[in-house]
Design an enzyme around this catalytic site. Structure first.
Site: not given
Lengths: 395, 395
Positions: A267, A390, A172, A183, A146, A395
């Site tokens: 992230e 985040n 992942k 996840t 993702t 969007s």
């Protein structure tokens, strides 16, 4: 294509248009032989439909044959309709492969609260099944990425007394939970033959030492799942004591390698913080202290900024709930002692430390000084990229 | 200068050069009359020297006369030397004011692990004591600001049956803990006469409903302190039932107003998230759920970005530890229902919601559906400004 999957496993993928057009977002791995399976699942009270279905399958204690993974929709918080959709995807794949639906373990990751787009599934499944054998570990991994910046997988061959077996791990996640993109998902495959109870026990221990000791943002998703499938296709059994120990050690090592990749790809993360707590009353207290440091926004932003702000680390230990006497606590940052038995160490080594803090891997050693308890935890830092990623994910 | 302090209190400040030159960083408030005192302190295992000294003073159950506050050094994790330095600052002020050292409550905020610069203290104390009477509530508040973007104070006059009394509250903090700059500090003053036990009990209740229900980053500092001093200088006693109730209500209201300011000024915060949980098994469970949402990095970044990403909120409820049946849970964001009895609400109102999410105050209502428990919690969002402020604070 160099095939790095264990014997008897084939992987495929398809671009089902679940989120972005033109990239694989549906993956399937099928074993030629029945597999024994281990599974670890999220502790979140909201369990995604695929988590519920996987747990049902594991409760049957029967062999499985396949893992089916999609990115785009997490199929979490989707009610009865979500559960029915999940089962329908199993049936679609069963029909094209000849497997039984309950031999297919489903995994989903993506936006929470959206139903699976069933028409797109129906359109993509024939291509998916037709592609079996065309993807390697990286190819399968890419199908359920993702926000991941890079695919996370590793393979290892190991020699047991009676011959060679392979372990391949594909995962992942860029956080214990990615954005609303839930996840962490992980599939470990091996062609070793191993007894169910032995496999399940070692898998749980290995995951506990690796995946359960990493954090990006402390959020536990609705979909987190780790599956381990062993199909015995190598003809080699993991038998006697030495074999089992070597096999478990290798499994732990490879899961640890992939877990480290998750933190490194946290992230927006730029650094991996290695938090080692020792001298705690017991391991549980050491874990409390290590997790508290690893989850502290203030520690994570300081490390991001290369700031030797050890007071924030001590503070996080202080509110962790671990039992200790503050006068016994010492702390070393990148190997340089900053706090010794409750007293600050002001030795003018700030410049040396500032240089060390530019590294990607940052080591924090904390001694609580009242027992034998120890714990190791990996956490990502917290920087602008995390916020950017985040603040406007959907969007 | 409009004096908004209660009767009998005088405030002063000095620029002691503890961190930046030329700004007040040392404050003193002195009461003409003995005060009864309430105090609430950090739960962190590492308690700063001034916290230890304040607790000693409160254990004496004797009247106090003054509060002495500095910014620049937290005097936390500074060992015996730190404790001795703290006592020395009390003695310095005692000598110039004629008070006893143990009548002076010390508060510190700033960098952890640095000793107080005692020569600068010695140089500044005469100016500090000489300035008594020259500062109002804002002036005292400014003397112990750290990363605060604005001073946080409020004053209120209220009519009791027998006459008027005043409550003045002055606080600092842009986080439950600011950077390594620890700390939320708060001083509440009143000229009402009130019994010690009544004052202490109502003060604890009022703080529990206000300061204990806000969070910027979830980090609890080594220095957090809330003090309440009542000197009786108005000649008006808080006596019978109705008086006590009104007084407590006003105290709660004004503490709540200042607590809201803390969240609004949460480091880099642009929004205040109002999280209301109801229908929980009990209040404790409602609190678990509300705090989990308020501490979630993913929720905070979504709100910062104006993203209606309700799945992250539900996820945080799911790992909170609160007991509930997922099928009973509903969620409303800015008054628009997004999740109803475990099912997503997809009614095309995303555009309306996007507009509502531009507001500064964002309301989240969560119903767990299995009891009478309720809790309200305020949290700041998490944006780029937080990272910028915290990644390189000490430099």
């Amino acid at each position: 294509m160099a095939d790095d999957l264990p014997k008897g496993f084939r992987a495929g993928a398809a671009a089902a248009n679940f989120k972005k057009a033109g990239r694989d977002d549906l993956g399937l791995v099928v074993s030629e032989f029945p597999c024994i399976v281990s599974g670890l699942f999220t502790q979140n009270a909201f369990q995604a439909a695929p988590v519920k279905v996987c747990r049902e399958i594991l409760r049957r204690c029967a062999p499985v044959r396949a893992v089916l993974a999609n990115a785009g929709q997490a199929n979490a918080c989707t009610g009865e309709q979500g559960l029915e959709n999940c089962r329908a995807t199993q049936r679609m794949v069963a029909e094209k492969t000849g497997l039984a639906p309950e031999e297919i373990l489903p995994l989903s990751t993506g936006v929470i609260g959206q139903q699976l787009p069933m028409d797109r599934w129906a359109a993509a499944v024939p291509e998916l099944v037709g592609s079996l054998g065309s993807r390697d570990a990286e190819g399968f991994t890419r199908a359920f990425m993702t926000t991941d910046a890079f695919p996370k997988f590793a393979a290892r061959d190991l020699e047991l007394g009676s011959g060679q077996v392979r372990l391949t791990v594909m995962a992942k996640g860029a956080g214990m939970i990615c954005p609303n993109m839930a996840t962490m998902l992980c599939v470990a495959l091996t062609d070793a033959a191993v007894e169910r109870k032995v496999w399940q026990a070692m898998f749980r221990r290995a995951a506990d030492k690796t995946f359960n000791r990493v954090s990006v943002d402390g959020d536990t998703s609705t979909n987190d799942t780790i599956l381990g499938l062993a199909n015995g296709a190598s003809g080699i059994s993991v038998g006697a004591g030495a074999d089992i120990a070597l096999f478990e050690e290798t499994l732990t090592d490879i899961l640890g390698k992939v877990a480290y990749m998750l933190v490194k790809d946290g992230e927006g993360a730029s650094k991996v913080i290695h938090i080692a707590v020792k001298g705690a009353r017991d391991d549980a207290d050491a874990e409390l202290a290590a997790r508290s440091v690893g989850h502290s926004q203030l520690v994570k932003t300081a490390i991001y900024g290369g700031d030797a702000n050890w007071g924030r680390i001590v503070t996080a230990v202080g509110y962790s709930g671990a039992a200790f006497d503050p006068a016994d606590v010492s702390l070393t940052l990148c190997g340089i002692e900053r706090f010794s038995h409750g007293q600050p160490v002001n030795d003018g080594r700030e410049d040396a430390l500032a240089l060390l803090l530019r590294a990607v891997d940052i080591r924090v050693d904390i001694t609580l000084g009242n027992g034998p308890g120890a714990y190791m935890f990996l956490a990502s830092d917290l920087g602008h990229e995390y916020v950017s990623l985040n603040a406007d994910y959907r969007s």
